[in-house]
Design a protein around this motif. Structure first.
Motif, short mmCIF file in Angstrom:
data_model
loop_
_atom_site.label_atom_id
_atom_site.label_comp_id
_atom_site.label_asym_id
_atom_site.label_seq_id
_atom_site.Cartn_x
_atom_site.Cartn_y
_atom_site.Cartn_z
N PHE A 1 37.86 -59.46 -38.79
CA PHE A 1 38.31 -58.51 -39.53
C PHE A 1 39.27 -58.51 -40.12
O PHE A 1 40.28 -57.80 -41.26
N PHE B 1 33.31 -52.15 -40.65
CA PHE B 1 34.82 -51.41 -40.33
C PHE B 1 34.31 -50.33 -41.44
O PHE B 1 34.63 -49.54 -41.16
N GLN B 2 33.70 -50.07 -43.30
CA GLN B 2 33.60 -49.47 -43.48
C GLN B 2 32.79 -48.36 -43.07
O GLN B 2 32.65 -46.83 -43.07
N PHE C 1 38.73 -60.23 -32.46
CA PHE C 1 38.31 -59.28 -33.78
C PHE C 1 39.07 -60.40 -35.34
O PHE C 1 39.59 -59.80 -36.29
N VAL D 1 34.76 -46.18 -40.30
CA VAL D 1 36.25 -45.52 -40.56
C VAL D 1 35.36 -43.85 -41.51
O VAL D 1 36.17 -43.05 -41.51
N ALA E 1 31.66 -58.07 -40.07
CA ALA E 1 32.96 -57.30 -40.35
C ALA E 1 33.70 -55.65 -41.24
O ALA E 1 33.64 -55.06 -40.88
#
Length: 307
Positions: free
Chosen positions: A62, A281-282, A59, A285, A277
């Motif tokens: 991120f 993530f966007q 990760f 979410v 990443a």
């Protein structure tokens, strides 16, 4: 279902299935096959070794988003701008759709619909230069024509961070409301006329018809459109925040969002794992938000839920 029944159904609907094929292939090639690229977000990409040969990075890609000093600013800007866009565009589009529905002259209605849809068709590059023609410090319309009328001094707009939240909201509303209003207008036009005739007989005025007939009946469309926008609340219109602001560094405090931040970092560092990443993530979410809001809507009114 027995194989004979499946084959019989296939032969019966073969024309419809053939019509479905181009759309299915488009979705497969454009939307689903690229999803395998999410592995880049967990890789330390080495171009010589390729995607699958590069080492796994866990990760660490991120951490770029959360350990940066600008994490709070870009997250705040992204969420607040999108929330503002959702509310203003919804109110403006529904209001505009109701007004367009009241126009009885067909030629005038089509003319107005075309005019309000026009900004949506402009590329963001063109919109950026239209805004620049208004705000330029050297030859902008506002500085040379409007502000002198009120005895005000010219402003260097691309250095004034505090005015850009208002400018960006105005530009986004101008560009988007027309397109959204066409969708809501289609929903309003499809409503049964008997509801309005019965309400007029009962003495209802325009406001009563709007608040007690139009809004409740088009609420499923409003919920679906809002859910789709909520799903992209962590994404931004890159062109709006990069092209319209002319990538001015002095106003980044109020114009920097996740997409533009990632793009600038990608240009400087060339780290595609980091940008992947951020995109993943966007998307995650947004997916969680859509499910959550849809669950809330389902609890309130099952018929208005997306699924």
């Amino acid at each position: 279902m027995p194989n004979s029944s499946i084959w019989k159904s296939f032969r019966k609907y073969k024309v419809l299935l053939l019509m479905l094929l181009p759309g299915f292939l488009y979705l497969l090639l454009n939307n689903y096959l690229p999803m395998f690229g999410v592995v880049i977000a967990f890789k330390n990409i080495n171009y010589a070794q390729g995607i699958w040969g590069s080492d796994w990075n866990g990760f660490k890609n991120f951490e770029f988003l959360f350990r940066t000093e600008d994490a709070y600013i870009i997250t705040r800007n992204t969420i607040l701008y999108n929330l503002t866009f959702i509310v203003i565009n919804l109110v403006g589009a529904v209001t505009l759709a109701v007004l367009l529905n009241e126009i009885r002259a067909r030629l005038a209605a089509r003319l107005y619909q075309s005019l309000i849809l026009l900004p949506y068709l402009f590329s963001t590059v063109i919109v950026g230069y239209l805004v620049y023609a208004f705000l330029s410090a050297d030859f902008g319309f506002l500085n040379h024509r409007v502000l002198p009328l009120f005895g005000m001094e010219p402003l260097v707009w691309y250095s004034e961070a505090k005015v850009w939240p208002y400018i960006l909201v105005i530009v986004n509303t101008w560009k988007s409301v027309g397109y959204l209003s066409i969708i809501y207008l289609a929903a309003i036009v499809g409503l049964e006329k008997e509801y309005y005739e019965a309400s007029r007989i009962d003495g209802a005025n325009k406001w009563h018809q709007f608040s007690r007939i139009t809004i409740p009946l088009i609420s499923p469309v409003i919920v679906i459109m809002t859910l789709l926008q909520v799903g992209r609340i962590f994404n931004s219109d890159f062109g709006l925040f990069y092209q319209v602001t002319m990538n001015s560094g002095s106003i980044l405090r109020t114009t920097n969002v996740i997409d533009t931040y990632v793009y600038r970092a990608l240009i400087q560092l060339g780290d595609i794992g980091m940008s992947s990443a951020a995109g993943l993530f966007q998307s995650v979410v947004g997916f969680v938000l859509v499910l959550s809001v849809n669950l809330i809507v389902r609890k309130i009114n099952k018929d208005n839920a997306l699924f």
